[in-house]
Design an enzyme around this catalytic site. Structure first.
Site, PDB file in Angstrom:
ATOM      1  N   PHE A   1     -38.895  47.172  58.443  1.00  0.00           N
ATOM      2  CA  PHE A   1     -40.009  46.972  59.384  1.00  0.00           C
ATOM      3  C   PHE A   1     -40.303  45.497  59.649  1.00  0.00           C
ATOM      4  O   PHE A   1     -41.343  45.162  60.204  1.00  0.00           O
ATOM      5  CB  PHE A   1     -41.271  47.670  58.856  1.00  0.00           C
ATOM      6  CG  PHE A   1     -41.093  49.157  58.690  1.00  0.00           C
ATOM      7  CD1 PHE A   1     -41.254  50.015  59.778  1.00  0.00           C
ATOM      8  CD2 PHE A   1     -40.731  49.693  57.467  1.00  0.00           C
ATOM      9  CE1 PHE A   1     -41.061  51.388  59.631  1.00  0.00           C
ATOM     10  CE2 PHE A   1     -40.543  51.062  57.314  1.00  0.00           C
ATOM     11  CZ  PHE A   1     -40.710  51.912  58.396  1.00  0.00           C
TER      12      PHE A   1
ATOM     13  N   LYS B   1     -39.442  55.287  61.385  1.00  0.00           N
ATOM     14  CA  LYS B   1     -39.138  54.006  62.017  1.00  0.00           C
ATOM     15  C   LYS B   1     -39.384  54.059  63.539  1.00  0.00           C
ATOM     16  O   LYS B   1     -40.111  53.230  64.089  1.00  0.00           O
ATOM     17  CB  LYS B   1     -37.681  53.640  61.727  1.00  0.00           C
ATOM     18  CG  LYS B   1     -37.178  52.433  62.459  1.00  0.00           C
ATOM     19  CD  LYS B   1     -37.829  51.138  62.015  1.00  0.00           C
ATOM     20  CE  LYS B   1     -37.462  50.026  62.965  1.00  0.00           C
ATOM     21  NZ  LYS B   1     -37.773  48.709  62.492  1.00  0.00           N
TER      22      LYS B   1
ATOM     23  N   GLY C   1     -41.610  42.391  74.478  1.00  0.00           N
ATOM     24  CA  GLY C   1     -40.160  42.327  74.671  1.00  0.00           C
ATOM     25  C   GLY C   1     -39.476  42.298  73.328  1.00  0.00           C
ATOM     26  O   GLY C   1     -39.993  42.848  72.352  1.00  0.00           O
TER      27      GLY C   1
ATOM     28  N   CYS D   1     -36.276  44.931  69.746  1.00  0.00           N
ATOM     29  CA  CYS D   1     -36.638  46.222  69.141  1.00  0.00           C
ATOM     30  C   CYS D   1     -37.476  47.130  70.041  1.00  0.00           C
ATOM     31  O   CYS D   1     -37.039  48.239  70.362  1.00  0.00           O
ATOM     32  CB  CYS D   1     -37.368  46.001  67.828  1.00  0.00           C
ATOM     33  SG  CYS D   1     -36.291  45.324  66.570  1.00  0.00           S
TER      34      CYS D   1
ATOM     35  N   LYS E   1     -35.898  48.635  73.315  1.00  0.00           N
ATOM     36  CA  LYS E   1     -34.739  49.461  72.952  1.00  0.00           C
ATOM     37  C   LYS E   1     -35.179  50.724  72.198  1.00  0.00           C
ATOM     38  O   LYS E   1     -34.741  51.836  72.491  1.00  0.00           O
ATOM     39  CB  LYS E   1     -33.810  48.615  72.075  1.00  0.00           C
ATOM     40  CG  LYS E   1     -32.660  49.356  71.447  1.00  0.00           C
ATOM     41  CD  LYS E   1     -31.924  48.493  70.454  1.00  0.00           C
ATOM     42  CE  LYS E   1     -32.499  48.686  69.067  1.00  0.00           C
ATOM     43  NZ  LYS E   1     -31.611  48.700  67.954  1.00  0.00           N
TER      44      LYS E   1
HETATM   45  C1  UDX Z   1     -40.978  44.679  65.893  1.00  0.00           C
HETATM   46  C2  UDX Z   1     -41.842  45.383  64.832  1.00  0.00           C
HETATM   47  O1  UDX Z   1     -43.110  44.709  64.715  1.00  0.00           O
HETATM   48  C3  UDX Z   1     -41.124  45.419  63.492  1.00  0.00           C
HETATM   49  O2  UDX Z   1     -41.891  46.161  62.563  1.00  0.00           O
HETATM   50  C4  UDX Z   1     -39.762  46.061  63.665  1.00  0.00           C
HETATM   51  O3  UDX Z   1     -39.026  46.018  62.468  1.00  0.00           O
HETATM   52  C5  UDX Z   1     -38.972  45.353  64.760  1.00  0.00           C
HETATM   53  O4  UDX Z   1     -39.733  45.327  65.978  1.00  0.00           O
HETATM   54  P1  UDX Z   1     -40.370  42.143  66.505  1.00  0.00           P
HETATM   55  O5  UDX Z   1     -39.623  42.708  67.676  1.00  0.00           O
HETATM   56  O6  UDX Z   1     -39.710  41.114  65.654  1.00  0.00           O
HETATM   57  O7  UDX Z   1     -40.815  43.319  65.498  1.00  0.00           O
HETATM   58  O8  UDX Z   1     -41.701  41.465  67.079  1.00  0.00           O
HETATM   59  P2  UDX Z   1     -43.265  41.806  67.155  1.00  0.00           P
HETATM   60  O9  UDX Z   1     -44.002  40.759  66.436  1.00  0.00           O
HETATM   61  O10 UDX Z   1     -43.544  43.200  66.791  1.00  0.00           O
HETATM   62  O11 UDX Z   1     -43.533  41.587  68.732  1.00  0.00           O
HETATM   63  C6  UDX Z   1     -42.869  42.398  69.716  1.00  0.00           C
HETATM   64  C7  UDX Z   1     -43.315  42.010  71.104  1.00  0.00           C
HETATM   65  O12 UDX Z   1     -44.672  42.417  71.342  1.00  0.00           O
HETATM   66  C8  UDX Z   1     -43.293  40.499  71.399  1.00  0.00           C
HETATM   67  O13 UDX Z   1     -42.818  40.290  72.719  1.00  0.00           O
HETATM   68  C9  UDX Z   1     -44.742  40.088  71.263  1.00  0.00           C
HETATM   69  O14 UDX Z   1     -45.056  38.930  71.984  1.00  0.00           O
HETATM   70  C10 UDX Z   1     -45.440  41.320  71.813  1.00  0.00           C
HETATM   71  N1  UDX Z   1     -46.819  41.504  71.341  1.00  0.00           N
HETATM   72  C11 UDX Z   1     -47.062  41.692  70.008  1.00  0.00           C
HETATM   73  C12 UDX Z   1     -47.890  41.512  72.252  1.00  0.00           C
HETATM   74  O15 UDX Z   1     -47.679  41.353  73.459  1.00  0.00           O
HETATM   75  N2  UDX Z   1     -49.151  41.725  71.775  1.00  0.00           N
HETATM   76  C13 UDX Z   1     -49.414  41.926  70.450  1.00  0.00           C
HETATM   77  O16 UDX Z   1     -50.595  42.114  70.114  1.00  0.00           O
HETATM   78  C14 UDX Z   1     -48.340  41.905  69.547  1.00  0.00           C
END
Ligand code: UDX
Length: 429
Positions: A152, A204, A257, A260, A263
């Protein structure tokens, strides 16, 4: 314990390194010799805060090693983690060919009982396929167990997330591998949930889809706020104080974006379709996300009217802060949309400029964030990098030919921006 990790991407490399950090003997396998060479020399192929030091420290301590040979990795350990990519196919479903290939390679090298742990994000029921494949390709019959152990971690906070996980999910078909899994994770002091493989795999996809839903929810609320004069940050703060909701992942933005969420959402919708359920809720999560970007571009076009012959400065190219990853980055998408409208771009990102050069053509890459605004008609914030909050606003005010800032991440205070003389447009405020 002796552990092997196959795949040295974000998940594999961080997992392997953190396992070594807590005292396990870890060998990381990757079929890319160039990558292994970099790692053996003490470098890392990605930017991830804190990781390089840990890789170096544990390699020097003899707890972490790297090889291109799966056979060597399988021979050296009793527990083998699979952490290879599961990229999307054009129809949104998951390409499991890397997992299948690794399962065959493991089978071909197995000479004694092994626990094969899947860490990659996979559709429910993949564990069954992995077990079948290993059984089929074993040269001689060998005992083994397949375990699902989804990861995660968030990019940019990967070491922190791995060292201090909220929970460890372990999906098993028999009790035999449970003790080994508990032993591996003991140093992390996190609750371990032991369940069946299908449930672990679903946890997941269900978790990531829920987090994406949370972001789309607050983005939908941001539309309501803009229409009524409310402030989405105040709403998020008020909602988030309810412990059943929580404040995290309620930051309105120009959309989510990364490698993860987009997709995994598509994959989960496809998986649902395959089992006969039309997951309309998640389709709407995707729709809200695309509309959020469209609304942001419209805001820019409505203000500047015609983008042809306009120069726009863009702060941020990575899909979020603390990473050089530009996969499915809303910031890159935004740049392409602005270029399509005819704008010329000056761009900056603290870490992602090298990677962005491959996908952004005819833009000016600016090394100093404070110089991005020079001669521009407007400035856009596209990624929530903390350092952008330290932007020299007085300088930007002078450097911009018109003092207009579009903030897709709500980094600045609207009242303060007004006081400084900016036309300032953000999200849901
Ligand atoms: C995510 C999950 O959080 C993680 O648990 C999993 O293992 C993989 O996918 P990640 O893709 O690394 O992790 O980034 P994350 O911090 O979750 O942010 C994802 C996207 O959401 C980013 O583009 C971020 O800018 C956006 N986001 C996040 C928002 O727009 N608002 C928020 O409040 C949080």
């Amino acid at each position: 314990m002796k552990l092997t990790i196959i795949g040295t991407g974000y998940v594999g490399l961080v997992t392997g390194t953190c396992f070594a950090e807590v005292g396990h003997q870890v060998v990381c396998v990757d079929n890319d010799p160039a990558k292994i060479k970099v790692l053996q020399a003490g470098g890392i192929p990605i930017f991830e805060p804190g990781l390089e030091e840990l890789v170096r420290k544990n390699t020097q301590a003899g707890r972490l090693s790297f090889t291109v040979s799966t056979a060597e990795g399988v021979r050296q350990s009793d527990v083998i983690f699979i952490a290879v990519p599961t990229p999307p196919l054009p129809d949104g479903s998951v390409d499991l060919s890397f997992i299948e290939k690794v399962a065959r390679e493991i089978a071909a090298s197995m000479a004694s009982y092994k626990v094969i742990v899947d860490k990659s994000t996979v559709p429910v029921k993949t564990g069954d396929q992995v077990a079948e494949t290993i059984k089929r390709y074993c040269k001689t019959p060998v005992d083994f167990d397949v375990v699902s152990n989804p990861e995660f971690l968030r990019e940019g906070f990967a070491v922190e997330d791995l060292m201090r996980p909220d929970r460890i999910v372990v999906g098993v078909r028999s009790q035999r591998p449970v003790q080994a899994m508990k032993e591996i994770y003991k140093p992390f002091n996190a609750p371990v949930i032991v369940t069946d493989i299908n449930s672990a795999e679903l946890i997941k996809h269900a978790s990531n889809s829920f987090l994406a839903l949370k972001i789309s929810y607050i983005n939908a609320i941001s539309v309501m706020c803009e229409a009524t004069g409310a402030n989405v940050q105040e709403v998020a703060a008020g909602m988030g104080m309810d412990v059943r909701i929580g404040r995290r992942f309620l930051d309105a933005s120009l959309g989510f974006g990364g490698s993860c969420f987009p997709k995994d959402l598509s994959a989960f919708i496809k998986i649902a379709e395959q089992v006969g359920y039309d997951f309309k809720l998640l389709k709407e999560v995707q729709n809200i996300n695309s509309r959020q970007m469209e609304r942001f571009v419209k805001k820019i076009v409505d203000t500047l009217w015609v983008l042809k012959e306009k120069k726009i400065g863009v702060l941020g190219l990575a899909f979020k802060q603390n990473t050089d990853d530009i996969r499915s980055s809303p910031a890159i998408d935004l740049c392409h949309r602005l270029q399509k409208e005819g704008a010329t771009l000056r761009v900056h990102d603290p870490k992602a400029m090298d990677k962005a050069r491959a996908v952004l053509k005819e833009v000016t890459f600016v090394e100093d964030m404070n110089e991005v605004a020079d001669g521009c008609d407007a400035l856009v914030v596209a990624t929530e990098w903390g350092e952008f909050k330290k932007l020299d606003l007085a300088r930007a005010r002078q450097a911009l030919s018109h003092p207009i800032i579009f903030d897709g991440r709500n980094l600045f205070d609207p009242a303060e921006m007004k006081r400084l003389g900016f036309i300032y447009k953000s999200i849901g405020r």
